[in-house]
Design a protein around this motif. Structure first.
Motif, short mmCIF file in Angstrom:
data_model
loop_
_atom_site.label_atom_id
_atom_site.label_comp_id
_atom_site.label_asym_id
_atom_site.label_seq_id
_atom_site.Cartn_x
_atom_site.Cartn_y
_atom_site.Cartn_z
N ASP A 29 26.54 27.64 49.38
CA ASP A 29 26.41 26.83 47.50
C ASP A 29 26.54 25.02 48.20
N VAL A 76 25.79 23.37 40.64
CA VAL A 76 26.17 23.99 41.70
C VAL A 76 24.62 24.61 42.15
N HIS A 77 24.47 24.10 43.30
CA HIS A 77 22.94 24.80 43.89
C HIS A 77 23.59 25.83 44.05
N GLU A 78 22.82 27.44 44.58
CA GLU A 78 22.98 28.41 45.22
C GLU A 78 21.92 29.39 45.54
N CYS A 79 22.05 29.20 46.90
CA CYS A 79 21.06 29.59 47.49
C CYS A 79 21.14 31.12 47.05
N ARG A 80 19.77 31.45 47.29
CA ARG A 80 19.12 33.10 46.36
C ARG A 80 18.17 33.68 47.03
N ASP A 140 19.06 28.44 43.11
CA ASP A 140 19.00 28.25 41.89
C ASP A 140 20.83 27.04 41.32
N SER A 141 20.21 26.36 40.54
CA SER A 141 20.88 25.11 40.48
C SER A 141 21.04 25.51 38.92
N HIS A 142 22.82 25.24 38.34
CA HIS A 142 23.74 26.02 37.40
C HIS A 142 24.13 24.89 36.93
#
Length: 116
Positions: free
Chosen positions: A4, A15-19, A30-32
């Motif tokens: 991430d 927070v950029h999450e690789c999905r 996916d960014s939170h």
């Protein structure tokens, strides 16, 4: 291995999450977004964190107020390291302020607590 990634744009942290999509193959990001009073990047010096967040509280405390500082973050992110430096700066500024106003020293009591 995927990691991430975090972007800090004070006062927002993203927070950029690789999905992977349901097909298990297609990747997407996916960014939170999280908003705070203040947010600092990992290379921000402790002195800057202190000056922007805690130093203004010293005058309030000297004027017979109370203040609480709460550090929140992931294990191993540097909270203890940062707070030890901040404690030193608070102590220096607090007692310097009290010495500059001797009338406060005669009537008050200084109590500082630290919990981890």
């Amino acid at each position: 291995k995927e990691f991430d990634c975090v972007t800090v744009a004070n006062p927002t942290v993203v927070v950029h999450e690789c999905r992977r999509k349901v097909d298990g193959i297609t990747r997407f990001l996916d960014s939170h977004r999280f908003s705070f009073d203040m947010a600092f990047e990992e290379n921000t010096p402790t002195s800057e964190v202190y000056e922007q967040t805690i130093q203004p509280l010293v005058a309030h405390v000297v004027a017979e107020g109370l203040a609480t500082v709460f550090a929140y973050g992931q294990t191993g992110s540097g909270k203890t390291y940062t707070m030890v430096g901040i404690q030193e700066m608070i102590t220096e500024d607090l007692f310097s302020s009290l010495q500059a106003s001797p009338e406060l020293c005669e009537t008050g009591e200084v109590v500082v607590s630290y919990f981890e």
